[in-house]
Design a protein around this motif. Sequence first.
Motif, short mmCIF file in Angstrom:
data_model
loop_
_atom_site.label_atom_id
_atom_site.label_comp_id
_atom_site.label_asym_id
_atom_site.label_seq_id
_atom_site.Cartn_x
_atom_site.Cartn_y
_atom_site.Cartn_z
N THR A 104 0.84 -1.21 0.00
CA THR A 104 0.00 0.00 0.00
C THR A 104 0.88 1.26 0.00
O THR A 104 0.63 2.21 -0.76
CB THR A 104 -0.92 0.00 1.26
OG1 THR A 104 -1.55 -1.27 1.34
CG2 THR A 104 -1.97 1.10 1.18
N SER A 113 5.20 11.76 -1.43
CA SER A 113 4.98 12.49 -0.17
C SER A 113 6.03 12.00 0.84
O SER A 113 6.28 10.78 0.96
CB SER A 113 3.56 12.19 0.32
OG SER A 113 3.53 11.96 1.70
N HIS A 133 7.76 3.86 3.71
CA HIS A 133 7.98 2.74 2.77
C HIS A 133 9.36 2.09 3.04
O HIS A 133 9.49 0.87 2.99
CB HIS A 133 7.90 3.28 1.34
CG HIS A 133 7.84 2.22 0.28
ND1 HIS A 133 6.97 1.16 0.31
CD2 HIS A 133 8.55 2.07 -0.87
CE1 HIS A 133 7.14 0.41 -0.76
NE2 HIS A 133 8.12 0.92 -1.49
N VAL A 159 5.20 9.28 3.42
CA VAL A 159 4.90 7.99 2.79
C VAL A 159 6.20 7.28 2.37
O VAL A 159 6.39 6.10 2.65
CB VAL A 159 3.95 8.17 1.58
CG1 VAL A 159 3.74 6.86 0.84
CG2 VAL A 159 2.61 8.74 2.04
N TYR A 181 1.06 4.23 -2.69
CA TYR A 181 0.87 5.61 -2.26
C TYR A 181 2.07 6.50 -2.56
O TYR A 181 1.93 7.69 -2.79
CB TYR A 181 0.52 5.66 -0.76
CG TYR A 181 -0.97 5.69 -0.56
CD1 TYR A 181 -1.71 4.51 -0.64
CD2 TYR A 181 -1.66 6.88 -0.34
CE1 TYR A 181 -3.09 4.52 -0.50
CE2 TYR A 181 -3.03 6.90 -0.20
CZ TYR A 181 -3.74 5.72 -0.28
OH TYR A 181 -5.11 5.75 -0.16
N SER A 182 3.28 5.90 -2.57
CA SER A 182 4.48 6.70 -2.93
C SER A 182 4.28 7.28 -4.32
O SER A 182 4.62 8.44 -4.58
CB SER A 182 5.74 5.81 -2.96
OG SER A 182 5.99 5.27 -1.70
N VAL A 200 1.17 7.51 -6.07
CA VAL A 200 -0.02 8.37 -6.25
C VAL A 200 0.09 9.70 -5.50
O VAL A 200 -0.55 10.67 -5.87
CB VAL A 200 -1.35 7.65 -5.91
CG1 VAL A 200 -1.60 6.46 -6.80
CG2 VAL A 200 -1.42 7.26 -4.46
N THR A 201 0.93 9.77 -4.46
CA THR A 201 1.09 11.06 -3.75
C THR A 201 2.31 11.82 -4.29
O THR A 201 2.73 12.82 -3.70
CB THR A 201 1.30 10.84 -2.23
OG1 THR A 201 2.50 10.08 -2.06
CG2 THR A 201 0.14 10.12 -1.58
N PHE A 202 2.89 11.34 -5.40
CA PHE A 202 4.10 11.97 -5.97
C PHE A 202 5.18 12.13 -4.92
O PHE A 202 5.72 13.20 -4.71
CB PHE A 202 3.76 13.30 -6.64
CG PHE A 202 2.88 13.15 -7.84
CD1 PHE A 202 3.41 12.83 -9.08
CD2 PHE A 202 1.51 13.27 -7.73
CE1 PHE A 202 2.59 12.65 -10.20
CE2 PHE A 202 0.69 13.08 -8.83
CZ PHE A 202 1.23 12.77 -10.07
#
Length: 313
Positions: free
Chosen positions: A252, A263, A270, A266, A256-257, A259-261
């Motif tokens: 996940t 962040s 990770h 995140v 998210y890394s 899709v959040t460019f």
Amino acid sequence: MLSYRFAQINVVATLFLLFVGATVHPTGSSLECPDWWFFPTCNGEVFPEMKGGVLFEHGHRLTGTVVGILILAHTILLWFRRRQDPGNFKLGLVASVLVAIQGTLGGITVHLKLPPVVSILHLATAMGLFSLLIYLADRLRPPRPQPKSPTEVPRSLRRWVGIAVCAVFAQIVLGAVVRHLGAALQCVDIPLCGGKVWPEGGLAQVHMLHRFGAVLAGGVVLGVAIATLWRARGMPRVLAGAILLVLAAQVTLGIYSVVTFLSVPVVVAHLVVGAILLGLMLSLYLALGRRSAAPRAAEAAKPWPSTEAAAPT
Ligand code: HEM
Ligand code: HEM
């Protein structure tokens, strides 16, 4: 017991150091302190004002120094018991050398202005050190009473867990390749890359390799965790449950890394959750070793049949 507790503290301290290290690159702080000569200074000061990028880069150096001192102190403790326990003293020595190499790599990456190969090596050595400290803590663990009827776990399962440990390590290093070659945002759609399974650009291909790696490593981890839940009891079972949760969190966070460019919280999470996954997998491998050794040890401890009993009457 003291040595075991010390080893446990070193594992936790190194995980914290990985977390602090993970903040350096995403916050753009890597070259905030351009000086390093085997001593933790930042622009000539050991305790500069800790704000902006200095907080992350110098905070990382200071934490690295504390962890280095802890590992060295533990090795000295193991030295006092070197005659009774030469193996663990040697492992302590290897950990001390590895932490020194790691600090040197950190210094080199700063002096050479972050060449990707050194930054990737810095992450790989960090994970190697973390794994070694977990192994050392496991060896120093005081023996515990074995359950009366320990579960027999097939040897092949332990072998597969070993393969999964290597797959997770390789996947982490691949993650470092993605980060340090700047391939993280080469593919911003999920699951494909620009609508293709295998895109054209080299960097986009590196990015996709990390996604394929997630499927491969994640698949092996999933398989062995389910098999362990099915076949084992006690600690291996608890570890397998935790591994399933951590794997889900890691995938996940990877998604998210993107899709959040990237962040910052995140991508930091990770890396740290990746290290936790590696640590749990290694712990499962070691715990299964104890399990399969238990029936053999019990067998070996049985008294030999007496010669009188065996002699013909
Ligand atoms: C002593 C043990 C050390 C450990 C376990 C450690 C661990 C780490 C980790 C896990 C990262 C994140 C890597 C990544 O983003 O791929 C990192 C980054 C970094 N570390 Fe360390 N580190 C240590 C010591 C040092 C020292 C002594 C220095 C500097 C003198 C240093 C300088 C850096 C720099 C500059 C980065 C960012 C790299 C980049 O942006 O490419 N580290 N460290
Ligand atoms: C078992 C699964 C996975 C593991 C163990 C893993 C591990 C890692 C690690 C440790 C890093 C950081 C490397 C570093 O800081 O030097 C990383 C970076 C990265 N991972 Fe993963 N990963 C996994 C799955 C995924 C997935 C499924 C995706 C996306 C779909 C993904 C996307 C990324 C991206 C974009 C980066 C670069 C982040 C950056 O530049 O800051 N990962 N991976």
